[in-house]
Scaffold this motif. Structure first.
Motif, PDB file in Angstrom:
ATOM      1  N   LYS A 176      -3.416  13.828  -5.453  1.00 18.91           N
ATOM      2  CA  LYS A 176      -3.914  12.630  -4.789  1.00 18.91           C
ATOM      3  C   LYS A 176      -3.767  11.441  -5.726  1.00 18.91           C
ATOM      4  CE  LYS A 176      -7.309  14.689  -1.713  1.00 18.91           C
ATOM      5  NZ  LYS A 176      -8.693  14.648  -1.274  1.00 18.91           N
ATOM      6  N   VAL A 177      -3.436  10.303  -5.142  1.00 23.55           N
ATOM      7  CA  VAL A 177      -3.388   9.075  -5.911  1.00 23.55           C
ATOM      8  C   VAL A 177      -4.790   8.519  -5.945  1.00 23.55           C
ATOM      9  CG1 VAL A 177      -2.378   6.782  -6.023  1.00 23.55           C
ATOM     10  CG2 VAL A 177      -1.050   8.657  -5.098  1.00 23.55           C
ATOM     11  N   GLU A 178      -5.213   8.087  -7.108  1.00 25.16           N
ATOM     12  CA  GLU A 178      -6.577   7.580  -7.220  1.00 25.16           C
ATOM     13  C   GLU A 178      -6.713   6.244  -6.523  1.00 25.16           C
ATOM     14  OE1 GLU A 178      -8.074   7.459 -11.171  1.00 25.16           O
ATOM     15  OE2 GLU A 178      -7.243   9.411 -11.667  1.00 25.16           O
ATOM     16  N   GLU A 179      -7.793   6.066  -5.821  1.00 26.38           N
ATOM     17  CA  GLU A 179      -8.091   4.796  -5.140  1.00 26.38           C
ATOM     18  C   GLU A 179      -8.301   3.695  -6.159  1.00 26.38           C
ATOM     19  OE1 GLU A 179      -8.890   1.744  -3.161  1.00 26.38           O
ATOM     20  OE2 GLU A 179      -8.979   3.373  -1.747  1.00 26.38           O
ATOM     21  N   LYS A 180      -9.142   3.989  -7.165  1.00 25.97           N
ATOM     22  CA  LYS A 180      -9.450   2.971  -8.164  1.00 25.97           C
ATOM     23  C   LYS A 180      -8.689   3.301  -9.425  1.00 25.97           C
ATOM     24  CE  LYS A 180     -14.031   1.970  -6.413  1.00 25.97           C
ATOM     25  NZ  LYS A 180     -15.452   1.913  -6.701  1.00 25.97           N
ATOM     26  N   PRO A 181      -7.836   2.374  -9.890  1.00 33.01           N
ATOM     27  CA  PRO A 181      -7.093   2.645 -11.110  1.00 33.01           C
ATOM     28  C   PRO A 181      -8.018   2.673 -12.312  1.00 33.01           C
ATOM     29  CG  PRO A 181      -6.605   0.444 -10.283  1.00 33.01           C
ATOM     30  CD  PRO A 181      -7.490   1.110  -9.286  1.00 33.01           C
ATOM     31  N   LYS A 182      -7.611   3.436 -13.337  1.00 35.07           N
ATOM     32  CA  LYS A 182      -8.365   3.461 -14.584  1.00 35.07           C
ATOM     33  C   LYS A 182      -8.325   2.079 -15.188  1.00 35.07           C
ATOM     34  CE  LYS A 182      -6.986   8.215 -15.418  1.00 35.07           C
ATOM     35  NZ  LYS A 182      -6.146   9.075 -16.227  1.00 35.07           N
ATOM     36  N   SER A 183      -9.181   1.825 -16.167  1.00 33.49           N
ATOM     37  CA  SER A 183      -9.251   0.482 -16.751  1.00 33.49           C
ATOM     38  C   SER A 183      -7.913   0.073 -17.344  1.00 33.49           C
ATOM     39  CB  SER A 183     -10.355   0.408 -17.800  1.00 33.49           C
ATOM     40  OG  SER A 183     -10.108   1.341 -18.839  1.00 33.49           O
ATOM     41  N   ASP A 184      -7.177   0.996 -17.993  1.00 36.85           N
ATOM     42  CA  ASP A 184      -5.862   0.660 -18.550  1.00 36.85           C
ATOM     43  C   ASP A 184      -4.881   0.337 -17.433  1.00 36.85           C
ATOM     44  OD1 ASP A 184      -6.804   1.101 -21.070  1.00 36.85           O
ATOM     45  OD2 ASP A 184      -5.942   3.120 -21.268  1.00 36.85           O
ATOM     46  N   ILE A 243      -8.392   0.953   5.258  1.00 36.02           N
ATOM     47  CA  ILE A 243      -7.205   1.669   5.722  1.00 36.02           C
ATOM     48  C   ILE A 243      -7.241   3.100   5.209  1.00 36.02           C
ATOM     49  CG2 ILE A 243      -4.671   1.751   5.505  1.00 36.02           C
ATOM     50  CD1 ILE A 243      -5.572  -0.552   7.224  1.00 36.02           C
ATOM     51  N   LYS A 244      -6.943   4.051   6.107  1.00 42.36           N
ATOM     52  CA  LYS A 244      -6.833   5.454   5.702  1.00 42.36           C
ATOM     53  C   LYS A 244      -5.457   5.627   5.058  1.00 42.36           C
ATOM     54  CE  LYS A 244      -9.265   7.003   9.832  1.00 42.36           C
ATOM     55  NZ  LYS A 244      -9.086   7.751  11.094  1.00 42.36           N
ATOM     56  N   ILE A 245      -5.428   6.355   3.958  1.00 38.93           N
ATOM     57  CA  ILE A 245      -4.168   6.593   3.267  1.00 38.93           C
ATOM     58  C   ILE A 245      -3.698   8.011   3.591  1.00 38.93           C
ATOM     59  CG2 ILE A 245      -3.025   6.700   1.018  1.00 38.93           C
ATOM     60  CD1 ILE A 245      -4.025   3.877   1.852  1.00 38.93           C
ATOM     61  N   LYS A 273      -5.610  -0.692 -14.487  1.00 38.01           N
ATOM     62  CA  LYS A 273      -6.025  -1.945 -13.850  1.00 38.01           C
ATOM     63  C   LYS A 273      -5.537  -3.125 -14.686  1.00 38.01           C
ATOM     64  CE  LYS A 273      -9.913  -4.166 -11.641  1.00 38.01           C
ATOM     65  NZ  LYS A 273     -11.310  -4.107 -11.306  1.00 38.01           N
ATOM     66  N   ALA A 274      -5.656  -3.012 -16.001  1.00 33.34           N
ATOM     67  CA  ALA A 274      -5.188  -4.093 -16.881  1.00 33.34           C
ATOM     68  C   ALA A 274      -3.685  -4.271 -16.733  1.00 33.34           C
ATOM     69  CB  ALA A 274      -5.548  -3.780 -18.330  1.00 33.34           C
ATOM     70  N   LYS A 275      -2.948  -3.146 -16.656  1.00 36.11           N
ATOM     71  CA  LYS A 275      -1.498  -3.235 -16.477  1.00 36.11           C
ATOM     72  C   LYS A 275      -1.177  -3.890 -15.140  1.00 36.11           C
ATOM     73  CE  LYS A 275      -0.243   0.780 -19.266  1.00 36.11           C
ATOM     74  NZ  LYS A 275       0.276   2.155 -19.218  1.00 36.11           N
ATOM     75  N   ALA A 276      -1.887  -3.503 -14.088  1.00 37.09           N
ATOM     76  CA  ALA A 276      -1.652  -4.070 -12.755  1.00 37.09           C
ATOM     77  C   ALA A 276      -1.941  -5.567 -12.763  1.00 37.09           C
ATOM     78  CB  ALA A 276      -2.500  -3.362 -11.715  1.00 37.09           C
ATOM     79  N   ASP A 277      -3.050  -5.947 -13.417  1.00 42.84           N
ATOM     80  CA  ASP A 277      -3.387  -7.373 -13.509  1.00 42.84           C
ATOM     81  C   ASP A 277      -2.313  -8.123 -14.262  1.00 42.84           C
ATOM     82  OD1 ASP A 277      -7.024  -7.036 -13.853  1.00 42.84           O
ATOM     83  OD2 ASP A 277      -5.711  -6.962 -12.101  1.00 42.84           O
ATOM     84  N   ASN A 278      -1.855  -7.554 -15.391  1.00 44.92           N
ATOM     85  CA  ASN A 278      -0.808  -8.196 -16.177  1.00 44.92           C
ATOM     86  C   ASN A 278       0.484  -8.286 -15.391  1.00 44.92           C
ATOM     87  OD1 ASN A 278      -2.364  -8.695 -18.399  1.00 44.92           O
ATOM     88  ND2 ASN A 278      -1.785  -6.813 -19.472  1.00 44.92           N
ATOM     89  N   LYS A 279       0.782  -7.244 -14.608  1.00 44.72           N
ATOM     90  CA  LYS A 279       1.998  -7.268 -13.807  1.00 44.72           C
ATOM     91  C   LYS A 279       1.950  -8.428 -12.817  1.00 44.72           C
ATOM     92  CE  LYS A 279       4.966  -4.332 -11.000  1.00 44.72           C
ATOM     93  NZ  LYS A 279       5.111  -3.038 -10.355  1.00 44.72           N
ATOM     94  N   GLY A 280       0.799  -8.597 -12.165  1.00 45.91           N
ATOM     95  CA  GLY A 280       0.646  -9.705 -11.223  1.00 45.91           C
ATOM     96  C   GLY A 280       0.747 -11.043 -11.920  1.00 45.91           C
ATOM     97  N   LYS A 281       0.093 -11.150 -13.082  1.00 45.75           N
ATOM     98  CA  LYS A 281       0.153 -12.398 -13.838  1.00 45.75           C
ATOM     99  C   LYS A 281       1.565 -12.663 -14.320  1.00 45.75           C
ATOM    100  CE  LYS A 281      -4.617 -12.200 -15.444  1.00 45.75           C
ATOM    101  NZ  LYS A 281      -5.487 -11.924 -16.575  1.00 45.75           N
ATOM    102  N   LEU A 313       0.830  -1.201   0.000  1.00 48.03           N
ATOM    103  CA  LEU A 313       0.000   0.000   0.000  1.00 48.03           C
ATOM    104  C   LEU A 313       0.868   1.256   0.000  1.00 48.03           C
ATOM    105  CD1 LEU A 313      -2.911  -0.847   2.480  1.00 48.03           C
ATOM    106  CD2 LEU A 313      -2.881  -0.990  -0.008  1.00 48.03           C
ATOM    107  N   ALA A 314       1.946   1.236   0.778  1.00 44.65           N
ATOM    108  CA  ALA A 314       2.851   2.384   0.831  1.00 44.65           C
ATOM    109  C   ALA A 314       3.440   2.649  -0.551  1.00 44.65           C
ATOM    110  CB  ALA A 314       3.954   2.140   1.854  1.00 44.65           C
ATOM    111  N   ASN A 315       3.838   1.589  -1.249  1.00 42.27           N
ATOM    112  CA  ASN A 315       4.372   1.747  -2.606  1.00 42.27           C
ATOM    113  C   ASN A 315       3.303   2.269  -3.558  1.00 42.27           C
ATOM    114  OD1 ASN A 315       6.935   0.900  -1.957  1.00 42.27           O
ATOM    115  ND2 ASN A 315       6.552  -1.227  -2.516  1.00 42.27           N
ATOM    116  N   LYS A 316       2.112   1.716  -3.466  1.00 46.47           N
ATOM    117  CA  LYS A 316       1.026   2.086  -4.371  1.00 46.47           C
ATOM    118  C   LYS A 316       0.670   3.561  -4.238  1.00 46.47           C
ATOM    119  CE  LYS A 316      -3.731   0.874  -5.561  1.00 46.47           C
ATOM    120  NZ  LYS A 316      -4.824  -0.046  -5.362  1.00 46.47           N
ATOM    121  N   TYR A 317       0.602   4.044  -3.001  1.00 46.90           N
ATOM    122  CA  TYR A 317       0.171   5.412  -2.760  1.00 46.90           C
ATOM    123  C   TYR A 317       1.346   6.368  -2.520  1.00 46.90           C
ATOM    124  CZ  TYR A 317      -4.480   3.435  -2.518  1.00 46.90           C
ATOM    125  OH  TYR A 317      -5.656   2.790  -2.818  1.00 46.90           O
TER     126      TYR A 317
END
Length: 180
Positions: free
Chosen positions: A61-69, A51-53, A71-79, A23-27
């Motif tokens: 501000k860093v967006e809580e919900k990533p844009k669809s692109d 959790i409060k950021i 999100k796809a990149k994040a999913d691909n990164k995990g995969k 979470l610290a890295n993400k935000y």
């Protein structure tokens, strides 16, 4: 003592596999700030915990919900990381097999050069390896590994080697594998 950490107003619901560090890295904030802002007495997060950021002080501000692109990149990164881990595991397995094959190949070559009348270490026609009289214990090798390598029961090895106490072997030790 009052907290110096400012709340950004962002709330994050914990998902499986997330940690305070992720979470610290993400935000783009410090782990200590997350702990301080949420008054956590533990470093583990619970699933579905909110959790409060903290505000990272960079003005945006860093967006809580990533844009669809995103999100796809994040999913691909995990995969991709899972795929890379799987490929590493397969690669290690292949390397072990190659090492095992490389150890067997010199024996075959040396047997080809030898006179065919000497049957000491040659393989039998049925494909099984001829068991030598002795085996020298290699590093991190156990009596069970030796048993499997030569297909000789552990009890038989213990009977042939009465000096083995509790089945403990030492690197460099010679173990009798069969009667003459």
């Amino acid at each position: 003592r009052t907290s110096d950490v400012k709340d950004s107003g962002i709330r994050h619901k914990v998902k499986p596999g997330e940690s305070i560090g992720s979470l610290a890295n993400k935000y783009d904030v410090k782990v200590s700030e997350i702990i301080e802002l949420n008054k956590l007495k533990r470093k583990e997060l619970w699933l579905d915990e909110t959790i409060k950021i903290p505000d990272n002080g960079k003005g945006k501000k860093v967006e809580e919900k990533p844009k669809s692109d995103d999100k796809a990149k994040a999913d691909n990164k995990g995969k991709n990381s899972k795929i890379v881990e799987a490929e590493k595991a397969v690669s290690k397995k292949e390397q072990k097999q190659e090492k095992a094959e490389n150890k067997k190949e010199p024996e075959k070559k040396s047997n080809d050069k030898k006179d065919t009348s000497s049957k000491g270490n040659e393989k039998k026609d049925d494909g099984k390896k001829e068991i030598p009289l002795y085996h020298t214990v290699k590093a991190d090798q156990t009596i069970y590994a030796i048993s499997r390598e030569y297909n000789v029961p552990v009890n038989r090895l213990l009977k042939l080697n009465p000096t083995l106490k509790n089945g403990k072997v030492v690197t460099g030790q010679k173990i009798k594998l069969k009667e003459k």
